[in-house]
Design a protein around this motif. Structure first.
Motif, PDB file in Angstrom:
ATOM      1  N   ILE A 115       0.902  -1.286  -0.002  1.00 20.83           N
ATOM      2  CA  ILE A 115      -0.041  -0.004  -0.065  1.00 20.83           C
ATOM      3  C   ILE A 115       0.962   1.137   0.019  1.00 20.83           C
ATOM      4  O   ILE A 115       1.747   1.250   0.724  1.00 20.83           O
ATOM      5  CB  ILE A 115      -0.872   0.071   1.252  1.00 20.83           C
ATOM      6  CG1 ILE A 115      -1.854  -1.113   1.277  1.00 20.83           C
ATOM      7  CG2 ILE A 115      -1.882   1.189   1.138  1.00 20.83           C
ATOM      8  CD1 ILE A 115      -2.616  -1.414   2.417  1.00 20.83           C
ATOM      9  N   ASN A 116       0.945   2.084  -1.191  1.00 21.17           N
ATOM     10  CA  ASN A 116       1.737   3.018  -1.217  1.00 21.17           C
ATOM     11  C   ASN A 116       3.196   2.785  -1.082  1.00 21.17           C
ATOM     12  O   ASN A 116       3.907   3.315  -0.542  1.00 21.17           O
ATOM     13  CB  ASN A 116       1.545   4.240  -0.113  1.00 21.17           C
ATOM     14  CG  ASN A 116      -0.158   4.854  -0.468  1.00 21.17           C
ATOM     15  OD1 ASN A 116      -0.275   4.614  -1.537  1.00 21.17           O
ATOM     16  ND2 ASN A 116      -0.419   5.428   0.578  1.00 21.17           N
ATOM     17  N   LEU A 117       3.648   1.560  -1.783  1.00 14.97           N
ATOM     18  CA  LEU A 117       4.825   0.976  -1.877  1.00 14.97           C
ATOM     19  C   LEU A 117       5.357   0.572  -0.508  1.00 14.97           C
ATOM     20  O   LEU A 117       6.591   0.550  -0.035  1.00 14.97           O
ATOM     21  CB  LEU A 117       5.811   2.094  -2.430  1.00 14.97           C
ATOM     22  CG  LEU A 117       5.627   2.290  -3.834  1.00 14.97           C
ATOM     23  CD1 LEU A 117       6.543   3.339  -4.476  1.00 14.97           C
ATOM     24  CD2 LEU A 117       5.314   1.431  -4.877  1.00 14.97           C
ATOM     25  N   ARG A 118       4.372   0.325   0.477  1.00 17.71           N
ATOM     26  CA  ARG A 118       4.756  -0.111   1.686  1.00 17.71           C
ATOM     27  C   ARG A 118       3.802  -1.323   2.310  1.00 17.71           C
ATOM     28  O   ARG A 118       3.015  -1.443   1.768  1.00 17.71           O
ATOM     29  CB  ARG A 118       4.898   1.085   2.903  1.00 17.71           C
ATOM     30  CG  ARG A 118       5.422   2.138   2.693  1.00 17.71           C
ATOM     31  CD  ARG A 118       5.010   3.564   3.342  1.00 17.71           C
ATOM     32  NE  ARG A 118       5.676   4.748   3.028  1.00 17.71           N
ATOM     33  CZ  ARG A 118       5.316   5.656   2.066  1.00 17.71           C
ATOM     34  NH1 ARG A 118       4.379   5.396   1.158  1.00 17.71           N
ATOM     35  NH2 ARG A 118       6.008   6.815   1.938  1.00 17.71           N
ATOM     36  N   ARG A 119       4.406  -1.858   3.189  1.00 18.31           N
ATOM     37  CA  ARG A 119       3.798  -3.132   3.610  1.00 18.31           C
ATOM     38  C   ARG A 119       4.034  -3.410   5.184  1.00 18.31           C
ATOM     39  O   ARG A 119       4.971  -3.033   5.783  1.00 18.31           O
ATOM     40  CB  ARG A 119       3.768  -4.247   2.911  1.00 18.31           C
ATOM     41  CG  ARG A 119       5.241  -4.728   3.048  1.00 18.31           C
ATOM     42  CD  ARG A 119       5.018  -6.260   1.899  1.00 18.31           C
ATOM     43  NE  ARG A 119       6.291  -6.798   2.060  1.00 18.31           N
ATOM     44  CZ  ARG A 119       6.603  -8.096   1.557  1.00 18.31           C
ATOM     45  NH1 ARG A 119       5.617  -8.742   1.054  1.00 18.31           N
ATOM     46  NH2 ARG A 119       7.589  -8.738   1.591  1.00 18.31           N
ATOM     47  N   GLY A 120       3.309  -3.956   5.782  1.00 20.35           N
ATOM     48  CA  GLY A 120       3.127  -4.351   7.254  1.00 20.35           C
ATOM     49  C   GLY A 120       3.216  -2.950   8.084  1.00 20.35           C
ATOM     50  O   GLY A 120       2.549  -2.133   7.861  1.00 20.35           O
ATOM     51  N   ASP A 121       4.090  -2.932   9.212  1.00 22.04           N
ATOM     52  CA  ASP A 121       4.188  -1.826   9.917  1.00 22.04           C
ATOM     53  C   ASP A 121       4.578  -0.780   9.258  1.00 22.04           C
ATOM     54  O   ASP A 121       4.095   0.322   9.524  1.00 22.04           O
ATOM     55  CB  ASP A 121       5.305  -2.039  11.280  1.00 22.04           C
ATOM     56  CG  ASP A 121       4.943  -3.198  12.155  1.00 22.04           C
ATOM     57  OD1 ASP A 121       3.670  -3.658  12.011  1.00 22.04           O
ATOM     58  OD2 ASP A 121       5.873  -3.846  12.921  1.00 22.04           O
ATOM     59  N   GLY A 144     -12.436   3.472  16.840  1.00 25.16           N
ATOM     60  CA  GLY A 144     -11.894   2.350  16.980  1.00 25.16           C
ATOM     61  C   GLY A 144     -10.659   2.444  15.892  1.00 25.16           C
ATOM     62  O   GLY A 144     -10.450   3.317  15.083  1.00 25.16           O
ATOM     63  N   HIS A 145     -10.047   1.308  15.801  1.00 24.24           N
ATOM     64  CA  HIS A 145      -8.903   0.871  14.658  1.00 24.24           C
ATOM     65  C   HIS A 145      -9.430   0.193  13.717  1.00 24.24           C
ATOM     66  O   HIS A 145      -9.409  -1.058  13.832  1.00 24.24           O
ATOM     67  CB  HIS A 145      -7.714   0.666  15.611  1.00 24.24           C
ATOM     68  CG  HIS A 145      -7.186   1.287  16.661  1.00 24.24           C
ATOM     69  ND1 HIS A 145      -6.637   2.320  16.655  1.00 24.24           N
ATOM     70  CD2 HIS A 145      -7.346   0.852  17.819  1.00 24.24           C
ATOM     71  CE1 HIS A 145      -6.158   3.057  18.115  1.00 24.24           C
ATOM     72  NE2 HIS A 145      -6.649   2.181  18.480  1.00 24.24           N
ATOM     73  N   TRP A 146      -9.897   0.803  12.609  1.00 25.91           N
ATOM     74  CA  TRP A 146     -10.647   0.027  11.511  1.00 25.91           C
ATOM     75  C   TRP A 146      -9.635  -0.328  10.493  1.00 25.91           C
ATOM     76  O   TRP A 146      -8.882   0.519   9.844  1.00 25.91           O
ATOM     77  CB  TRP A 146     -11.744   1.054  11.143  1.00 25.91           C
ATOM     78  CG  TRP A 146     -12.911   1.030  12.068  1.00 25.91           C
ATOM     79  CD1 TRP A 146     -12.913   2.300  12.917  1.00 25.91           C
ATOM     80  CD2 TRP A 146     -13.666   0.306  12.543  1.00 25.91           C
ATOM     81  NE1 TRP A 146     -13.994   2.220  13.835  1.00 25.91           N
ATOM     82  CE2 TRP A 146     -14.620   1.082  13.610  1.00 25.91           C
ATOM     83  CE3 TRP A 146     -14.124  -1.066  12.478  1.00 25.91           C
ATOM     84  CZ2 TRP A 146     -15.443   0.489  14.264  1.00 25.91           C
ATOM     85  CZ3 TRP A 146     -15.018  -1.732  13.327  1.00 25.91           C
ATOM     86  CH2 TRP A 146     -16.080  -0.669  14.098  1.00 25.91           C
ATOM     87  N   MET A 147      -9.688  -1.542  10.417  1.00 23.19           N
ATOM     88  CA  MET A 147      -8.828  -2.244   9.270  1.00 23.19           C
ATOM     89  C   MET A 147      -8.988  -1.913   7.936  1.00 23.19           C
ATOM     90  O   MET A 147     -10.169  -1.791   7.599  1.00 23.19           O
ATOM     91  CB  MET A 147      -8.801  -3.437   9.578  1.00 23.19           C
ATOM     92  CG  MET A 147      -7.546  -4.420   8.746  1.00 23.19           C
ATOM     93  SD  MET A 147      -7.270  -6.287   9.062  1.00 23.19           S
ATOM     94  CE  MET A 147      -6.668  -6.238  10.651  1.00 23.19           C
ATOM     95  N   LEU A 148      -7.994  -1.521   7.183  1.00 25.45           N
ATOM     96  CA  LEU A 148      -8.108  -1.251   5.716  1.00 25.45           C
ATOM     97  C   LEU A 148      -7.279  -2.325   4.773  1.00 25.45           C
ATOM     98  O   LEU A 148      -5.965  -2.017   5.343  1.00 25.45           O
ATOM     99  CB  LEU A 148      -7.848   0.241   5.440  1.00 25.45           C
ATOM    100  CG  LEU A 148      -8.186   0.953   4.209  1.00 25.45           C
ATOM    101  CD1 LEU A 148      -8.109   2.223   4.225  1.00 25.45           C
ATOM    102  CD2 LEU A 148      -7.209   0.302   3.040  1.00 25.45           C
ATOM    103  N   MET A 192      -0.201  -6.366   3.241  1.00 30.01           N
ATOM    104  CA  MET A 192      -1.059  -5.712   2.517  1.00 30.01           C
ATOM    105  C   MET A 192      -2.268  -5.092   3.413  1.00 30.01           C
ATOM    106  O   MET A 192      -3.331  -5.212   3.317  1.00 30.01           O
ATOM    107  CB  MET A 192      -1.297  -6.177   1.149  1.00 30.01           C
ATOM    108  CG  MET A 192      -1.940  -4.953   0.265  1.00 30.01           C
ATOM    109  SD  MET A 192      -2.154  -5.697  -1.288  1.00 30.01           S
ATOM    110  CE  MET A 192      -2.471  -4.443  -2.145  1.00 30.01           C
ATOM    111  N   SER A 193      -2.056  -4.310   4.458  1.00 24.23           N
ATOM    112  CA  SER A 193      -3.032  -3.972   5.471  1.00 24.23           C
ATOM    113  C   SER A 193      -2.427  -2.773   6.355  1.00 24.23           C
ATOM    114  O   SER A 193      -1.473  -2.525   6.667  1.00 24.23           O
ATOM    115  CB  SER A 193      -3.344  -5.047   6.344  1.00 24.23           C
ATOM    116  OG  SER A 193      -4.132  -4.647   7.271  1.00 24.23           O
ATOM    117  N   THR A 194      -3.684  -1.817   6.638  1.00 27.14           N
ATOM    118  CA  THR A 194      -3.204  -0.787   7.250  1.00 27.14           C
ATOM    119  C   THR A 194      -4.644  -0.354   8.292  1.00 27.14           C
ATOM    120  O   THR A 194      -5.386  -1.016   8.271  1.00 27.14           O
ATOM    121  CB  THR A 194      -2.757   0.696   6.602  1.00 27.14           C
ATOM    122  OG1 THR A 194      -2.475   1.669   7.698  1.00 27.14           O
ATOM    123  CG2 THR A 194      -3.994   0.862   5.685  1.00 27.14           C
TER     124      THR A 194
END
Length: 363
Positions: A205-211, A302-306, A318-320
């Motif tokens: 996601i935006n050339l990044r992943r994970g943390d 809350g912390h809503w997953m995308l 591939m999650s934020t």
């Protein structure tokens, strides 16, 4: 005279020089754009490397360049002139080149709005910018025309390089030269926050992943490219882009939207009951769409997953998160917003500058 003209034309084509030698033959502005309504400066620069990966970015100033680049905002009927300054060194562009005969430069190619050959941003039209030089591109957000049936250009689009590395700009895209564009109509609801999420190769996601996709400070989260945050009740807009070669799906927990141009159905809109309400949408390479949601509507903070709902993509990082704060701007207590263990974040672990998620342009 006709024979001479034909010989000159064939000579230019044979030398591959029609676009370069005949640039003056092409209109500078698309029909409907008498002159630009406003202008802005855009810079292509080299950013700190992500390990061995070269990173490039667009910015309104060299110091604010990032990936994705600044979000452009236009109104239908508006004509925008963008002067692109290439500050990427010839050495770096050479390292990204896949063919030693390919010219060195960067460009600006846009989806959705209108432009002429001079603003196509391709090698074939000679509309690119060599190192150390600049070039002005003109975009026209053509309005809907009921008389001619023209559909207009309102919607969610994107822009990117089309030259770095090869004739399709593949290396420029994978290095970070892309950004979002939204074209609005008068009366469109304005969001409180806009975020770009580019779903790409290597489960990124935006050339990044994970943390690396979520660098929010739990005590003081600041909206930015890697911190998607909003207060409960704020209107949040997403510009969703597909880059690279893979298919993805865009899924946001706790929130849904109408599958329309804006993600909403206006009161009294004809056929409103026939519009699907969704919370997951398929995204292919080159696709773009947008949506607006009210943060925490009916579901609270809350912390809503995308994330991408192709399971092996999300498993690979591939999650934020969309962090919805309470009405006082506080992070929900007793909730861990850190990512679960995933594969090493090798798709891009260098966070871009923590700038505001949207960069509306008003000159």
């Amino acid at each position: 005279m006709l024979v001479v003209a034909a010989v000159v034309l064939l000579t230019l084509v044979g030398a591959g020089g029609l676009a370069a030698a005949g640039t003056g033959m092409f209109a500078e502005r698309p029909d409907g754009c008498v002159k630009p309504d406003r202008s802005l400066q855009l810079y292509a620069v080299e950013l700190p490397r992500d390990g061995t990966q070269i990173r490039l970015g667009y910015g309104l100033t060299p110091e604010t360049a990032s990936y994705p680049g600044p979000t452009m905002e236009m109104m239908e009927g508006e004509c925008l002139a963008i002067t692109l300054h290439n500050q990427v060194s010839a050495e770096t562009l050479t390292a990204l080149r896949t063919n030693p005969a390919h010219p060195l430069g960067v460009s600006l190619h846009v989806h959705g709005v209108k432009y002429t050959q001079q603003s196509d941003g391709t090698v074939q039209s000679a509309s690119y910018v060599p190192p150390g030089e600049s070039r002005t591109y003109t975009w026209y957000a053509a309005p809907r025309n009921q008389r001619t049936g023209a559909q207009g250009t309102a919607g969610y689009w994107w822009y990117h390089d089309h030259v770095v590395g090869g004739p399709h700009g593949t290396q420029g895209l994978s290095a970070g030269l892309f950004g979002g564009l939204v074209v609005r109509r008068p009366g469109d609801p304005k969001p409180d926050r806009t975020y770009v999420t580019a779903f790409g190769d290597r489960q990124s996601i935006n050339l990044r992943r994970g943390d690396a996709t979520d660098t929010c400070d739990a005590a003081n989260p600041q909206p930015g490219l890697t911190c998607l945050v909003a207060r409960k009740g704020e209107r949040v807009e997403f510009i969703v882009i597909g880059i690279g070669n893979d298919m993805h799906t865009f899924h946001l927990h706790g929130h849904s939207w109408a599958d329309t141009r804006t993600g909403m159905v206006a009161n009294g809109q004809p056929f409103a009951d026939s519009v699907p309400v969704i919370d997951n949408k398929t995204l292919g390479p080159g696709d773009s769409f947008g949506l607006q949601v009210v943060a925490g509507d009916s579901v609270g903070p809350g912390h809503w997953m995308l994330h991408c709902h192709m399971q092996f993509h999300s498993d690979a990082g591939m999650s934020t998160m969309l962090h919805v704060l309470d009405e006082n701007g506080q992070m929900p207590p007793g909730m861990d917003h850190q990512h679960p263990a995933v594969a090493p974040a090798t798709a891009g672990t260098t966070a871009a500058p923590a700038t505001e998620g949207t960069a509306h342009q008003h000159d």
